[in-house]
Design a protein around this motif. Structure first.
Motif, PDB file in Angstrom:
ATOM      1  N   GLU A 182       0.924  -1.389  -0.210  1.00 31.80           N
ATOM      2  CA  GLU A 182       0.003  -0.124  -0.046  1.00 31.80           C
ATOM      3  C   GLU A 182       0.866   1.259  -0.067  1.00 31.80           C
ATOM      4  O   GLU A 182       0.465   2.305  -0.461  1.00 31.80           O
ATOM      5  CB  GLU A 182      -1.086   0.173   1.119  1.00 31.80           C
ATOM      6  CG  GLU A 182      -0.627  -0.169   2.538  1.00 31.80           C
ATOM      7  CD  GLU A 182      -0.052  -1.412   3.183  1.00 31.80           C
ATOM      8  OE1 GLU A 182      -0.281  -1.453   4.328  1.00 31.80           O
ATOM      9  OE2 GLU A 182      -0.091  -2.364   2.281  1.00 31.80           O
ATOM     10  N   TYR A 183       2.014   1.159   0.577  1.00 31.75           N
ATOM     11  CA  TYR A 183       2.808   2.305   0.683  1.00 31.75           C
ATOM     12  C   TYR A 183       3.615   2.652  -0.788  1.00 31.75           C
ATOM     13  O   TYR A 183       3.895   3.654  -0.965  1.00 31.75           O
ATOM     14  CB  TYR A 183       3.808   2.258   1.910  1.00 31.75           C
ATOM     15  CG  TYR A 183       3.096   2.632   3.146  1.00 31.75           C
ATOM     16  CD1 TYR A 183       3.053   3.861   3.675  1.00 31.75           C
ATOM     17  CD2 TYR A 183       2.586   1.485   3.889  1.00 31.75           C
ATOM     18  CE1 TYR A 183       2.209   3.964   4.838  1.00 31.75           C
ATOM     19  CE2 TYR A 183       2.175   1.544   5.121  1.00 31.75           C
ATOM     20  CZ  TYR A 183       1.848   2.962   5.547  1.00 31.75           C
ATOM     21  OH  TYR A 183       0.980   3.078   6.712  1.00 31.75           O
TER      22      TYR A 183
ATOM     23  N   GLU B 115       3.098   6.061  -3.278  1.00 26.26           N
ATOM     24  CA  GLU B 115       4.283   6.906  -3.913  1.00 26.26           C
ATOM     25  C   GLU B 115       4.153   6.744  -5.316  1.00 26.26           C
ATOM     26  O   GLU B 115       4.269   7.914  -5.977  1.00 26.26           O
ATOM     27  CB  GLU B 115       5.513   6.451  -3.240  1.00 26.26           C
ATOM     28  CG  GLU B 115       5.685   6.615  -1.842  1.00 26.26           C
ATOM     29  CD  GLU B 115       7.218   6.771  -1.291  1.00 26.26           C
ATOM     30  OE1 GLU B 115       7.338   7.233  -0.338  1.00 26.26           O
ATOM     31  OE2 GLU B 115       8.062   6.256  -2.106  1.00 26.26           O
ATOM     32  N   CYS B 116       3.849   5.669  -5.849  1.00 20.55           N
ATOM     33  CA  CYS B 116       3.662   5.386  -7.270  1.00 20.55           C
ATOM     34  C   CYS B 116       2.515   6.293  -7.872  1.00 20.55           C
ATOM     35  O   CYS B 116       2.451   7.150  -8.900  1.00 20.55           O
ATOM     36  CB  CYS B 116       3.481   4.244  -7.728  1.00 20.55           C
ATOM     37  SG  CYS B 116       4.944   3.235  -7.754  1.00 20.55           S
ATOM     38  N   THR B 117       1.349   6.291  -7.041  1.00 19.37           N
ATOM     39  CA  THR B 117       0.185   7.070  -7.359  1.00 19.37           C
ATOM     40  C   THR B 117       0.489   8.587  -7.448  1.00 19.37           C
ATOM     41  O   THR B 117      -0.049   9.283  -8.388  1.00 19.37           O
ATOM     42  CB  THR B 117      -1.132   6.755  -6.411  1.00 19.37           C
ATOM     43  OG1 THR B 117      -1.289   5.669  -6.620  1.00 19.37           O
ATOM     44  CG2 THR B 117      -2.201   7.622  -6.793  1.00 19.37           C
ATOM     45  N   ILE B 118       1.179   9.034  -6.272  1.00 18.59           N
ATOM     46  CA  ILE B 118       1.450  10.425  -6.022  1.00 18.59           C
ATOM     47  C   ILE B 118       2.392  10.894  -7.552  1.00 18.59           C
ATOM     48  O   ILE B 118       2.318  11.951  -8.151  1.00 18.59           O
ATOM     49  CB  ILE B 118       2.146  10.882  -4.897  1.00 18.59           C
ATOM     50  CG1 ILE B 118       1.159  10.579  -3.686  1.00 18.59           C
ATOM     51  CG2 ILE B 118       2.809  12.276  -4.897  1.00 18.59           C
ATOM     52  CD1 ILE B 118       1.932  10.656  -2.446  1.00 18.59           C
ATOM     53  N   THR B 119       3.232  10.155  -7.819  1.00 15.10           N
ATOM     54  CA  THR B 119       4.250  10.186  -8.881  1.00 15.10           C
ATOM     55  C   THR B 119       3.360  10.307 -10.417  1.00 15.10           C
ATOM     56  O   THR B 119       3.609  11.384 -11.123  1.00 15.10           O
ATOM     57  CB  THR B 119       5.173   9.187  -8.968  1.00 15.10           C
ATOM     58  OG1 THR B 119       6.093   9.287  -7.686  1.00 15.10           O
ATOM     59  CG2 THR B 119       6.159   9.731 -10.123  1.00 15.10           C
TER      60      THR B 119
ATOM     61  N   LEU C 182      -6.595  11.254  -1.982  1.00 15.26           N
ATOM     62  CA  LEU C 182      -7.048  12.186  -2.240  1.00 15.26           C
ATOM     63  C   LEU C 182      -6.795  12.467  -3.949  1.00 15.26           C
ATOM     64  O   LEU C 182      -7.883  12.949  -4.601  1.00 15.26           O
ATOM     65  CB  LEU C 182      -6.450  13.606  -1.482  1.00 15.26           C
ATOM     66  CG  LEU C 182      -7.056  14.592  -1.975  1.00 15.26           C
ATOM     67  CD1 LEU C 182      -8.527  14.862  -1.642  1.00 15.26           C
ATOM     68  CD2 LEU C 182      -6.482  16.073  -1.108  1.00 15.26           C
ATOM     69  N   LEU C 183      -5.724  12.324  -4.301  1.00 17.49           N
ATOM     70  CA  LEU C 183      -5.259  12.376  -5.554  1.00 17.49           C
ATOM     71  C   LEU C 183      -6.171  11.438  -6.561  1.00 17.49           C
ATOM     72  O   LEU C 183      -6.666  11.653  -7.622  1.00 17.49           O
ATOM     73  CB  LEU C 183      -3.969  12.070  -6.092  1.00 17.49           C
ATOM     74  CG  LEU C 183      -2.990  13.089  -5.468  1.00 17.49           C
ATOM     75  CD1 LEU C 183      -1.423  12.787  -5.904  1.00 17.49           C
ATOM     76  CD2 LEU C 183      -3.373  14.596  -6.102  1.00 17.49           C
ATOM     77  N   ARG C 184      -6.358  10.113  -6.045  1.00 13.53           N
ATOM     78  CA  ARG C 184      -7.212   9.280  -6.866  1.00 13.53           C
ATOM     79  C   ARG C 184      -8.645   9.602  -6.917  1.00 13.53           C
ATOM     80  O   ARG C 184      -9.222   9.258  -7.813  1.00 13.53           O
ATOM     81  CB  ARG C 184      -7.123   7.866  -6.145  1.00 13.53           C
ATOM     82  CG  ARG C 184      -5.851   7.112  -6.155  1.00 13.53           C
ATOM     83  CD  ARG C 184      -5.859   5.867  -5.149  1.00 13.53           C
ATOM     84  NE  ARG C 184      -6.979   5.026  -5.582  1.00 13.53           N
ATOM     85  CZ  ARG C 184      -7.640   4.253  -4.575  1.00 13.53           C
ATOM     86  NH1 ARG C 184      -7.186   4.241  -3.177  1.00 13.53           N
ATOM     87  NH2 ARG C 184      -8.469   3.564  -5.022  1.00 13.53           N
ATOM     88  N   ALA C 185      -9.246  10.582  -5.834  1.00 16.61           N
ATOM     89  CA  ALA C 185     -10.300  10.931  -6.081  1.00 16.61           C
ATOM     90  C   ALA C 185     -10.561  12.108  -6.876  1.00 16.61           C
ATOM     91  O   ALA C 185     -11.832  12.682  -6.927  1.00 16.61           O
ATOM     92  CB  ALA C 185     -10.894  11.258  -4.770  1.00 16.61           C
ATOM     93  N   LEU C 186      -9.629  12.680  -7.451  1.00 17.54           N
ATOM     94  CA  LEU C 186      -9.741  13.798  -8.667  1.00 17.54           C
ATOM     95  C   LEU C 186      -9.737  13.626 -10.073  1.00 17.54           C
ATOM     96  O   LEU C 186      -9.038  12.435 -10.349  1.00 17.54           O
ATOM     97  CB  LEU C 186      -8.405  14.868  -8.226  1.00 17.54           C
ATOM     98  CG  LEU C 186      -8.503  15.263  -6.662  1.00 17.54           C
ATOM     99  CD1 LEU C 186      -7.017  16.203  -6.688  1.00 17.54           C
ATOM    100  CD2 LEU C 186      -9.724  16.094  -6.485  1.00 17.54           C
TER     101      LEU C 186
END
Length: 745
Positions: free
Chosen positions: A283-284, A288-292, A439-443
């Motif tokens: 999950e961690y 970090e991959c999702t943010i990137t 949060l980023l996944r929901a945008l």
């Protein structure tokens, strides 16, 4: 039955259930023990009326409710007489069986009823009026009830609390016991949540060898999870290997054999950086991959085609609307927010962050943009709402929560996006990588992202160094507000905060402003002074409420000047016990009506109501760091009613362990909040907590008055220490790689 030693034994029939917490199995019930009704409390799981319990624990005298038996361990057996069996079934324990049907079943099968229900449920068809569908439904429900009861009894024999049996059954199903006997470390999985050390005892009792794969793999994940609490999103493989080998007392070969298997099964993720291997919990790594990836997508979007003239006109309208003349740097930030898809705005106190943010929101709304504003904590969200005039919500409340196998999951994600064109997040320094990635996944991929924070604040309590890595990677436009505005320059709190962050000694000599220094070297003298200031001198001099307006902030929980001892001393002065005041006890504190308390963990499912002038708002969730006041303690119902900034919640007694007194709080818990007056005692070594950013964060929590009780030597030591513990993370590297690939493309 007066005061009796611990480990007493009683047994009897459950007469009445007074209170039940479905989540953790905590109960209050009346037990008929040989004709005497005894009030019993404890985590008794699925006990029902008519059931026979054999309990070990101790009697406790309560000043209001008298003698109660606190059960520590419990053995249960089904009722044996026809009368008790009928009563047990009438309680509704088996869905589909109520009083009338319970009477018919017991009349037909008598004391053989439970065997029929468990082994031959089709015989229920002999009862007049019983349909095949109802018979099948009762049979299915009975199988589940008896399986769960057997599992609870099985766990009881190993001293494992019933709440883990309930969670294990929900997570693993009817084959739960067999699965756990093969791999007891399944109890450590997130949906069950038993501590690794407690699971070790269970595994030892089952004769699971210390060299077993399941033990070593669980140990690795435990060490990685423990280190996320220290801020690390991952660990270098060599450090994980050393820690695991020492902790589990195994050899290197066993470690690496298990490690390779865990990688192949996807339970761990490896990441190489400069020939060094880092190990993640999945999950961690995904966070970090999702943010990137999401920042990479935003970087590829073209800037807005808004003209310079249009931007200047919008800023001029904002100046007229707010009555503020913006400085050049503030105008740059507003222009960047209007033209770019991302912006990171930083600045310390008095540099105009909030004023600039208010202008940004006004301009974006003038453009017809749908703007959502969020912050990590309830107090931070309320503060930004009050200062800007626009509604802000906590990130958790914005994303919403639902539960899957008792694990909270956000309602808004990539398949259920938030409805906004612009997302503004304040206090970004407090946000960890898991929450930011959610949060980023929901945008929407083209949603504008504006982040606001103070880069000199402490990093998040959760894992990662998000703000630090966003700044160092230069992956988005950054506007740093540094000018202290004239009005703010009149405040010694603000000017001293900026001196602190630059490593300069604050002015400790002023006695005519909002920053006061008391030189004390003795711990007891410091404690006495803090109590005098908080309870007497400041309320008299400034008419401050010692509970609502004054906050003691300290670096540590430990020692005479730590939060635990300070809270007990402050409570004794501000809210002492008396015969008229209700109180209830947790393992650490006595709580009384009128006490100031803090929630210490995220609780997603507790409900609250908030009565406004024109409507009543309802919601769920009280989160780590939320501060409230106890309004009422209902001992009979075993409930505590608490007001969290207007949100009224009811806590069952079993949830009191999630609360602490909050007259004094740590610096870390104070992040995102502001208080009218702050008293900060700093004395003693506290090497791990004596550093500049922590000192700066504490000082900037005060709005109108700060009182520092310490020594110049201690302050100098904190100023000179800039070596915060390094957090392992690869986010900065991932972001730099993403930017580098873009330039190559």
């Amino acid at each position: 039955m007066s005061d009796i030693a611990d480990n007493q034994h009683i047994s009897g029939i459950v007469e009445h259930i007074i209170f039940r917490n479905e989540e953790n199995g905590y109960m209050v019930l009346e037990l008929n023990a040989e004709g005497i009704l005894v009030t019993v409390t404890g985590e008794l799981g699925e006990a029902e009326e008519g059931e026979c319990l054999s309990l070990w624990g101790s009697y406790q005298n309560h000043p209001r409710y008298g003698e109660q038996f606190r059960a520590e361990t419990c053995e249960r057996k089904l009722p044996e007489t026809s009368v008790d069996i009928e009563r047990y079934l009438s309680s509704g324990i088996i869905r589909g069986i109520r009083k009338a049907l319970a009477r018919k079943i017991v009349r037909m099968f008598g004391t053989d009823t439970f065997r029929i229900l468990e082994q031959e449920p089709q015989k229920l068809m002999q009862i007049p009026g019983m349909s095949q569908k109802k018979c099948d439904d009762i049979a299915r429900e009975s199988r589940q009830i008896f399986a769960l009861r057997n599992l609870i009894s099985y766990f009881d024999s190993y001293g494992i609390k019933s709440k883990y049996a309930v969670r294990a059954y929900r997570a693993l199903g009817t084959d739960c016991r067999e699965m756990l006997e093969e791999n007891p470390y399944l109890l450590c999985m997130e949906s069950i949540g038993m501590e690794f050390q407690k699971t070790e005892l269970f595994a030892h009792a089952l004769h699971i060898p210390k060299t077993s794969h399941c033990r070593i793999s669980a140990g690795m994940r435990y060490i990685l999870q423990h280190n996320t609490l220290l801020g690390h999103t991952c660990l270098p493989l060599d450090k994980l290997a050393t820690a695991t080998i020492q902790f589990l007392e195994i050899n290197e070969t066993l470690f690496y054999e298990t490690y390779q298997t865990e990688l192949e099964n996807g339970n761990l993720i490896e990441f190489f950086r400069h020939h060094r291997e880092f190990v993640y919990l999945p999950e961690y790594y995904l966070a970090e991959c999702t943010i990137t990836d999401r920042i990479g997508l935003l970087r590829q979007l073209p800037d807005s085609d808004i003209s310079t003239n249009a931007i200047e006109e919008l800023i001029a309208q904002a100046e007229q609307y707010t009555g503020t003349q913006y400085a050049e740097k503030q105008k740059q930030a507003i222009a960047s927010a209007l033209s770019h898809h991302m912006l990171l705005m930083t600045g310390g106190p008095g540099t105009g962050k909030t004023t600039t943010l208010r202008a940004m929101i006004h301009c974006l709304k003038e453009q017809g943009q749908r703007v959502l504003i969020t912050a990590p904590t309830g107090r931070a969200a309320k503060r930004i709402s009050d200062l800007t005039g626009y509604e802000a919500k906590t990130i958790h409340r914005l994303l919403g929560v639902q539960f899957e196998l008792d694990i909270p999951k956000f309602i808004h994600h990539e398949n259920n996006l938030l409805k906004c064109d612009v997302l503004i997040m304040d206090e970004v320094s407090m946000v960890d990588v898991l929450l930011f990635s959610s949060l980023l996944r929901a945008l929407r991929t083209n949603c504008k992202l504006i982040l606001v924070g103070d880069s000199d604040q402490l990093p998040s309590v959760g894992a990662g160094s998000l703000l630090k890595h966003l700044l160092e990677s230069q992956c988005m436009p950054v506007i740093a507000l540094k000018e202290i505005f004239r009005q703010a320059q009149q405040s010694c709190i603000i000017t001293n905060a900026h001196r602190i962050i630059h490593g300069e000694m604050p002015d400790l000599s002023r006695k005519d402003n909002d920053f006061f220094f008391f030189h004390r070297t003795d711990f007891r003298q410091v404690l006495d002074l803090v109590l005098d200031l908080a309870c007497t001198r400041l309320p008299q001099a400034y008419q401050y409420s010692p509970v609502r307006d004054i906050q003691i902030i300290t670096p540590t929980r430990q020692g005479l000047l730590g939060t635990v001892e300070l809270n007990k001393a402050l409570q004794a002065r501000l809210n002492p016990p008396d015969a008229e005041t209700s109180q209830v006890r947790s393992s650490l504190y006595e709580f009384r009506v009128g006490d100031k308390v803090m929630q210490t963990k995220n609780n997603y499912d507790i409900t609250w109501i908030k009565k406004n002038s024109d409507n009543t708002e309802k919601g769920t969730g009280i989160f780590n760091g939320d501060i409230g006041m106890i309004l009422e303690i209902n001992r009979r119902a075993h409930e505590v009613i608490i007001d969290f900034d207007g949100r009224l919640t009811t806590y069952p007694a079993s949830m009191l362990e999630q609360l602490e007194l909050a007259y004094a709080i740590t610096v870390h818990k104070s992040q995102g909040s502001e208080f009218e007056a702050v008293i900060m005692p700093i004395l003693g070594k506290m090497e791990k907590l004596s550093y500049r950013n922590l000192f700066y964060t504490a000082v900037t929590r005060a709005k109108k008055l700060l009182i520092l009780v310490s020594t110049p030597t201690k302050i100098q030591q904190m100023l000179e220490n800039v070596n915060q513990r390094q957090r392992y993370s690869n986010l900065k590297y991932m972001l730099l790689e993403e930017c580098h690939h873009e330039t190559q493309d």
